[in-house]
Write a protein that holds these residues in place. Structure first.
Motif, mmCIF file in Angstrom:
data_model
loop_
_atom_site.group_PDB
_atom_site.id
_atom_site.type_symbol
_atom_site.label_atom_id
_atom_site.label_comp_id
_atom_site.label_asym_id
_atom_site.label_seq_id
_atom_site.Cartn_x
_atom_site.Cartn_y
_atom_site.Cartn_z
ATOM 1 N N VAL A 107 9.538 -2.726 5.886
ATOM 2 C CA VAL A 107 8.363 -2.187 6.923
ATOM 3 C C VAL A 107 7.084 -2.034 6.173
ATOM 4 O O VAL A 107 5.978 -2.663 6.664
ATOM 5 N N ARG A 108 6.906 -1.382 5.092
ATOM 6 C CA ARG A 108 5.662 -1.041 4.383
ATOM 7 C C ARG A 108 5.048 -2.426 3.969
ATOM 8 O O ARG A 108 3.831 -2.419 3.673
ATOM 9 N N CYS A 109 5.937 -3.353 3.420
ATOM 10 C CA CYS A 109 5.207 -4.588 3.141
ATOM 11 C C CYS A 109 4.499 -5.287 4.346
ATOM 12 O O CYS A 109 3.555 -6.089 4.086
ATOM 13 N N ALA A 155 0.825 -1.245 0.033
ATOM 14 C CA ALA A 155 -0.176 0.047 -0.044
ATOM 15 C C ALA A 155 0.997 1.268 -0.047
ATOM 16 O O ALA A 155 2.096 1.310 0.192
ATOM 17 N N ARG A 156 0.248 2.274 -0.133
ATOM 18 C CA ARG A 156 0.975 3.635 -0.153
ATOM 19 C C ARG A 156 1.628 3.979 1.161
ATOM 20 O O ARG A 156 1.146 3.693 1.975
ATOM 21 N N GLY A 171 -2.188 4.763 3.033
ATOM 22 C CA GLY A 171 -1.727 3.442 2.628
ATOM 23 C C GLY A 171 -2.458 2.470 3.783
ATOM 24 O O GLY A 171 -2.822 1.435 3.274
ATOM 25 N N PHE A 172 -2.544 2.835 5.199
ATOM 26 C CA PHE A 172 -3.032 1.891 5.876
ATOM 27 C C PHE A 172 -4.674 1.599 5.599
ATOM 28 O O PHE A 172 -5.204 0.362 5.858
ATOM 29 N N ALA A 173 -5.081 2.714 5.229
ATOM 30 C CA ALA A 173 -6.609 2.548 4.651
ATOM 31 C C ALA A 173 -6.750 1.641 3.568
ATOM 32 O O ALA A 173 -7.713 0.687 3.364
ATOM 33 N N GLU A 174 -5.836 1.860 2.568
ATOM 34 C CA GLU A 174 -5.741 0.858 1.351
ATOM 35 C C GLU A 174 -5.683 -0.510 1.776
ATOM 36 O O GLU A 174 -6.289 -1.490 1.031
ATOM 37 N N ALA A 175 -4.702 -0.667 2.503
ATOM 38 C CA ALA A 175 -4.556 -2.290 2.976
ATOM 39 C C ALA A 175 -5.534 -2.654 3.468
ATOM 40 O O ALA A 175 -5.863 -3.964 3.259
#
Length: 178
Positions: free
Chosen positions: A64-66, A17-18, A37-41
């Motif tokens: 971390v983001r993945c 995500a973003r 990004g948290f919302a997209e995931a």
């Protein structure tokens, strides 16, 4: 459209995500998801759960983001799903992603959570440039999940025969709601 016959192998390709830009002194590896990004995931994970899309195994980049993108899938799809965090999904080229698919093709389904440009290049490699561009004319979006069904298990030295079964892309409007 999905056939009633189960595919020989199902691949779920998820781009993280973003994420925010790296802060001064911060490594790219440590970049975290931003609020959108948290919302997209969460949105993509919930859509997958609603459609009963569930892999046997998740292979996830160690970045971390993945890892943060994987968390909502783990919660939404079931905490009994095995997740393996692999450095090569962060450091390796598209060929590493393909090698991992071949290595785990004995499973019924596999999810890979990784990075662009590797996810997008792999999407094009599997579907062919024309079908891939038709499905994602503007590139592979953050938190985009492609469900790709194979007619035969992917193996080294053979052409992969696959079709795009589903494409889940979170709505920017939904992801940006407070």
């Amino acid at each position: 459209m999905q056939d009633s016959v189960a595919p020989a192998f199902r691949l779920l390709l998820l781009r993280h995500a973003r994420s925010g830009w790296a802060l001064p002194g911060q490594r790219d590896f440590d970049r975290a998801l931003d609020d959108v990004g948290f919302a997209e995931a969460e949105l993509t994970a919930q859509a997958a759960a609603d459609q009963r899309i569930r892999p046997d195994l998740i292979l996830c980049s160690t970045a971390v983001r993945c890892r943060q993108t994987a968390e909502p899938f783990y919660r939404a799809l079931g905490e009994d799903i095995a997740i393996r965090y692999l450095d090569p999904l962060y450091t390796g080229p598209t060929s590493v992603y393909a090698e991992l698919i071949e290595a785990y093709a004995s499973r019924t389904s596999l999810m890979i959570i990784g990075h662009n440009p590797m996810i997008e290049e792999l999407f094009h490699r599997i579907l062919g440039d024309e079908r891939a561009a038709a499905a994602l004319a503007n590139g592979y979006p953050p938190a985009g999940l492609a469900v790709i069904d194979f007619t035969a298990r992917p193996r080294t030295g053979t052409a992969w025969a696959a079709t795009l079964s589903k494409l889940l892309i979170p709505s920017p409007e939904e992801a940006e709601k407070p």
